[in-house]
Design an enzyme around this catalytic site. Structure first.
Site, mmCIF file in Angstrom:
data_model
loop_
_atom_site.group_PDB
_atom_site.id
_atom_site.type_symbol
_atom_site.label_atom_id
_atom_site.label_comp_id
_atom_site.label_asym_id
_atom_site.label_seq_id
_atom_site.Cartn_x
_atom_site.Cartn_y
_atom_site.Cartn_z
ATOM 1 N N LEU A 9 0.831 -1.209 0.000
ATOM 2 C CA LEU A 9 0.000 0.000 0.000
ATOM 3 C C LEU A 9 0.861 1.253 0.000
ATOM 4 O O LEU A 9 0.637 2.201 0.753
ATOM 5 C CB LEU A 9 -0.935 -0.013 1.213
ATOM 6 N N GLY A 10 1.880 1.236 -0.865
ATOM 7 C CA GLY A 10 2.717 2.415 -1.018
ATOM 8 C C GLY A 10 2.029 3.456 -1.882
ATOM 9 O O GLY A 10 0.801 3.489 -2.000
ATOM 10 N N ARG A 11 2.825 4.295 -2.538
ATOM 11 C CA ARG A 11 2.261 5.404 -3.308
ATOM 12 C C ARG A 11 1.294 4.929 -4.389
ATOM 13 O O ARG A 11 0.237 5.534 -4.606
ATOM 14 C CB ARG A 11 3.388 6.221 -3.946
ATOM 15 N N MET A 12 1.644 3.843 -5.088
ATOM 16 C CA MET A 12 0.769 3.371 -6.151
ATOM 17 C C MET A 12 -0.271 2.382 -5.646
ATOM 18 O O MET A 12 -1.444 2.452 -6.023
ATOM 19 C CB MET A 12 1.597 2.750 -7.288
ATOM 20 N N ASP A 31 -0.479 -4.462 4.092
ATOM 21 C CA ASP A 31 0.856 -3.883 4.119
ATOM 22 C C ASP A 31 1.398 -4.086 5.530
ATOM 23 O O ASP A 31 0.639 -3.957 6.506
ATOM 24 C CB ASP A 31 0.801 -2.389 3.777
ATOM 25 N N ASN A 96 7.801 -3.330 -10.912
ATOM 26 C CA ASN A 96 8.792 -3.219 -11.982
ATOM 27 C C ASN A 96 9.791 -4.368 -11.943
ATOM 28 O O ASN A 96 11.001 -4.167 -11.929
ATOM 29 C CB ASN A 96 9.536 -1.885 -11.878
ATOM 30 N N SER A 122 2.249 1.751 -15.389
ATOM 31 C CA SER A 122 2.752 3.120 -15.440
ATOM 32 C C SER A 122 1.629 4.071 -15.062
ATOM 33 O O SER A 122 0.461 3.819 -15.359
ATOM 34 C CB SER A 122 3.273 3.440 -16.847
ATOM 35 N N GLY A 124 2.221 6.276 -11.985
ATOM 36 C CA GLY A 124 2.730 6.963 -10.810
ATOM 37 C C GLY A 124 1.632 7.456 -9.884
ATOM 38 O O GLY A 124 0.553 6.865 -9.791
ATOM 39 N N LYS A 174 7.221 -3.110 -20.240
ATOM 40 C CA LYS A 174 7.358 -1.989 -19.298
ATOM 41 C C LYS A 174 8.821 -1.590 -19.127
ATOM 42 O O LYS A 174 9.146 -0.408 -18.949
ATOM 43 C CB LYS A 174 6.756 -2.383 -17.940
ATOM 44 N N HIS A 177 9.593 0.536 -22.033
ATOM 45 C CA HIS A 177 8.870 1.785 -21.799
ATOM 46 C C HIS A 177 9.682 2.712 -20.904
ATOM 47 O O HIS A 177 9.832 3.911 -21.179
ATOM 48 C CB HIS A 177 7.517 1.445 -21.154
ATOM 49 N N ASN A 178 10.240 2.174 -19.825
ATOM 50 C CA ASN A 178 11.007 3.000 -18.899
ATOM 51 C C ASN A 178 12.340 3.432 -19.503
ATOM 52 O O ASN A 178 12.842 4.514 -19.206
ATOM 53 C CB ASN A 178 11.241 2.254 -17.588
ATOM 54 N N GLU A 181 11.545 6.327 -21.512
ATOM 55 C CA GLU A 181 11.311 7.430 -20.571
ATOM 56 C C GLU A 181 12.632 8.084 -20.166
ATOM 57 O O GLU A 181 12.722 9.314 -20.075
ATOM 58 C CB GLU A 181 10.586 6.873 -19.352
ATOM 59 N N TYR A 182 13.662 7.276 -19.938
ATOM 60 C CA TYR A 182 14.983 7.825 -19.598
ATOM 61 C C TYR A 182 15.439 8.798 -20.681
ATOM 62 O O TYR A 182 15.914 9.902 -20.392
ATOM 63 C CB TYR A 182 16.013 6.700 -19.481
#
Length: 302
Positions: A9-12, A31, A96, A122, A124, A174, A177-178, A181-182
């Site tokens: 249950l973190g940010r995402m 969590d 990830n 993806s 965030g 993914k 994809h990242n 993104e870099y």
């Protein structure tokens, strides 16, 4: 509507629980951090104190979505879950993870009669409001049964998500994809750095970013976020020049090498992140010393 357990249950993870619940799904969050559990309970959502309690609260066949950090944490979570699950249950890894780890884990779960789905995710911290982009790998029949979950998390029923291939394909997609993104982030950073250093024009970087956001061929969500960051701190004086990475850029570069695919932009973007962390700048100091040795060029001493 479906029932599922969200592990992490973190940010995402916390935001995903809320988005699913708002669309009528029965979701229980778990969590190890009591504070994380209290936060979703404050939103009127259910939580479980540990994995046994979570599994017991779900009806078979169960669906569990993992949103835990890639690597050892995923394996440790699976170690704890496997004795608790039964044939026909499904585990989704939405983190990830390296796709090679995913292939290994899928084989392990298959031997236990369990289904494993990898979902590169993806979006965030904005996913709660905007929806998530999801690249899903796994058996077609299993993914089909999970479709209501993906449709609810996505920006729209048929947009922003898809079944991209067999297990492992979701995390592989993914990863790339990242990597892209870099490269995009590095290009924006370099461009705005050039604008910043052209002191003759005293350019207003937040203004430039806002101009580019509409009608420009370089407009994107990343540019929207860049404009937001520049609006908050135009000089970036409040930040240290240290850029971390989650590992997926490294994996993308390694995969490109293995596949004999030239990827100079992504590779250089990764190197730039590594260089940002070299507080000693030993290589740069040595370069200056070499120029001084062979050409007598002046150096700046500490």
């Amino acid at each position: 509507m479906m029932e599922l357990g969200m592990v992490g249950l973190g940010r995402m993870g916390a935001n995903m629980v809320q988005r699913l619940a708002r669309q009528g799904h029965s979701v229980i969050g778990q969590d190890p951090d009591p504070g994380a559990r209290r936060r979703i309970e404050g939103e009127g959502l259910r939580s479980a104190g540990d994995l046994p309690a979570l599994v017991q609260a779900l009806s078979a066949p169960r669906v569990l979505w993992l949103m835990v950090p890639a690597g050892r944490a995923v394996d440790e979570t699976l170690d704890a879950l496997l004795p608790l699950l039964g044939p026909g249950d499904t585990v989704i890894d939405g983190g990830n993870s390296n796709y090679r780890d995913t292939l290994r884990r899928a084989g392990r779960l298959k031997e236990a009669g369990l289904h494993f789905v990898d979902c590169g995710t993806s979006g965030g911290v904005w996913g709660l409001a905007e929806g998530y982009s999801m690249m899903v790998g796994g058996d077609a029949a299993v993914v089909g049964r999970l479709r209501p979950i993906f449709e609810s998390l996505a920006p729209a029923l048929d947009q922003g998500w898809g079944h991209v291939g067999p297990v492992g394909a979701g995390h592989f997609t993914k990863m790339v994809h990242n990597g892209i993104e870099y490269g995009m982030m590095q290009a924006y950073a370099e461009g705005f750095a050039i604008l910043h250093h052209k002191q003759d024009f005293a350019l207003d970087l937040p203004q430039v970013a806002e101009i580019w956001r509409r009608g420009s061929v370089v407009r994107s969500w990343l540019l929207d976020l860049t404009a937001r960051a520049l609006g908050d701190d135009p000089s970036m004086a409040g930040l240290q020049p240290w850029v971390d990475d989650s590992g997926e850029g490294r994996w993308t570069v390694a995969e490109a090498i293995d596949l004999h695919v030239p990827a100079p932009v992504i590779t250089q973007a990764l190197i730039a992140r590594l260089q940002s962390r070299d507080g000693e700048a030993f290589a740069d100091r040595l370069l200056a010393a070499m120029r001084h040795q062979f050409g007598g060029h002046p150096v700046k001493t500490a």
